[in-house]
Design an enzyme around this catalytic site. Structure first.
Site, PDB file in Angstrom:
ATOM      1  N   THR A 263      24.747-111.162  28.864  1.00  0.00           N
ATOM      2  CA  THR A 263      23.787-111.953  30.074  1.00  0.00           C
ATOM      3  C   THR A 263      23.583-110.795  32.112  1.00  0.00           C
ATOM      4  O   THR A 263      24.925-110.705  32.015  1.00  0.00           O
ATOM      5  CB  THR A 263      23.773-113.021  31.015  1.00  0.00           C
ATOM      6  OG1 THR A 263      23.642-113.197  29.220  1.00  0.00           O
ATOM      7  CG2 THR A 263      22.905-113.523  31.956  1.00  0.00           C
ATOM      8  N   PHE A 265      23.297-110.973  35.520  1.00  0.00           N
ATOM      9  CA  PHE A 265      23.114-111.374  36.817  1.00  0.00           C
ATOM     10  C   PHE A 265      22.946-110.685  37.998  1.00  0.00           C
ATOM     11  O   PHE A 265      23.758-109.820  37.741  1.00  0.00           O
ATOM     12  CB  PHE A 265      24.962-112.834  37.395  1.00  0.00           C
ATOM     13  CG  PHE A 265      25.086-113.198  36.157  1.00  0.00           C
ATOM     14  CD1 PHE A 265      24.613-114.663  35.689  1.00  0.00           C
ATOM     15  CD2 PHE A 265      25.591-113.300  34.753  1.00  0.00           C
ATOM     16  CE1 PHE A 265      25.425-115.765  34.855  1.00  0.00           C
ATOM     17  CE2 PHE A 265      25.772-113.618  33.476  1.00  0.00           C
ATOM     18  CZ  PHE A 265      25.936-114.956  32.939  1.00  0.00           C
TER      19      PHE A 265
END
Ligand SMILES: C=C(O[C@@H]1C=C(C(=O)O)C=C[C@H]1O)C(=O)O
Length: 361
Positions: A263, A265
């Protein structure tokens, strides 16, 4: 231990002790220099931001480039992030808002980006993260923007569209999900809870191993872990830090369908970040609804030799099949080619918003 081993270890350990003392003395000199920088900032820009993302990124990159080893270059990021965090904290404590509670991947991303010498503001939703930073309760927020399995984090994209905050940094984490319960086994467990993103990232594994479990959405994985700590019929999907934070036992680890699951960010705040020579710029565009419009929209990038690293679309919610395009490109908005490309994009687009230029991780 026999004597000869001791005899050889002793002087080496004495050397390490002496080196640690020198490192400590140097860290204190560095801390004093940061305090002096803080005074200068106060004098010339009272109330201005203490955090200088471009300076922090440049320091770490310079050291990684200069490193001769054997100290591992990957460790330089982690070690200097903490050193800088501690020194910055002496100037003024940075408050970081992110999706909590304790043990969330957002918390991990926030601490990897800004170090542990920060004030944590744990929020119940991505909306709250943006609100907290916009209201000045936190100087920066850390939010997930895309996942390698599930694609865009849509709520973050929508918030970026409507927020005055700028993107000031990025951090990508590898995301390993675990299944966790109070007991560490699945006896009596009827429900599995997690953030919808995590449920999606683990859907094949759940179907294969626990097809009978009811899948319920939680506001975050760490929140699911908090609920599982209270309810023995609930299993949570979350990171290993959440199991530790909420005293849960791991039933299974690495349950995400893609072992390479990552992921990305974004750090957001009301801070403009200066160029470092290795930057990215994020913008949002909309084009008129006609043939060739997307092709035309992107032409200024090619014309100016600017590379695009990401293109994402989101419905504009007009019911007219219109879209917002989220574009990441290489370079800083102050780099001449990017300045020119952005001006051309802006001229052609029906909607244009700069989200910010920031150092590439
Ligand atoms: C010391 C400064 O302030 C902060 C702390 C830094 C550090 O400890 O190296 C770097 C940048 C700023 O976020 C500075 O601006 O130079």
């Amino acid at each position: 231990m026999d004597n000869s081993l001791q005899n050889q270890l002793l002087p080496l350990r004495e050397r390490i002790d002496a080196l640690d003392e020198q490192i400590l003395a140097l860290l204190n000199q560095r801390a004093q220099a940061a305090l002096d920088v803080g005074k200068v900032k106060q004098e010339f820009d009272a109330g201005g931001p203490i955090l200088k993302p471009e300076r922090e990124a440049s320091i770490i990159r310079r050291l990684q480039g200069a490193n001769q080893g054997p100290f591992p270059s990957q460790a330089i990021d982690a070690v200097w992030t903490q050193i800088i965090s501690a020194c910055r904290g002496l100037e003024s404590v940075l408050t970081v808002a992110y999706l909590g509670p304790q043990g969330s991947f957002s918390e991990q991303a926030a601490l990897e980006q800004f170090g542990n010498s920060v004030e944590k503001l744990r929020c119940a939703s991505f909306d709250e993260v943006f609100r907290a930073v916009e209201a000045g309760q936190a100087q920066v927020g850390m939010v997930p923007v895309e996942n390698s399995t599930e694609g865009a984090v849509n709520r973050t994209l929508d918030l970026l569209l409507n927020s005055p905050l700028k993107v000031l940094g990025e951090r990508s984490l590898s995301i390993h999900h675990c299944l966790m319960t109070q007991s560490g086994n699945m006896q009596g467990v009827t429900r599995v809870m997690a953030h919808p993103q995590a449920l999606a990232q683990c859907q094949s594994w759940l179907t294969l191993h626990h097809p009978g479990l009811i899948r319920d959405a939680a506001s975050s994985n760490a929140e699911a872990a908090r609920i599982a700590a209270e309810d023995p019929t609930v299993a949570a999907i979350a990171g290993a830090m959440a199991a530790e934070a909420w005293g849960l036992g791991l039933v299974a680890s690495g349950i995400q369908d893609d072992p390479q699951n990552r992921t990305r960010f974004l750090a957001v705040g009301a801070i403009d970040t200066l160029p470092t020579g290795h930057d990215k710029t994020s913008v949002i565009l909309a084009v008129p609804n006609r043939a060739g419009a997307v092709y035309d929209m992107l032409a200024p990038l090619a014309d100016n030799g600017v590379s695009m690293t990401r293109l994402e679309s989101r419905p504009a919610r007009t019911g007219q099949w219109e879209y917002y395009f989220y574009v990441d490109l290489l370079g800083h908005r102050n780099d001449p080619a990017v300045t020119k490309a952005l001006a051309d994009l802006k001229r052609r687009a029906a909607f244009f918003k700069e989200l910010g230029s920031y150092p590439i991780q």
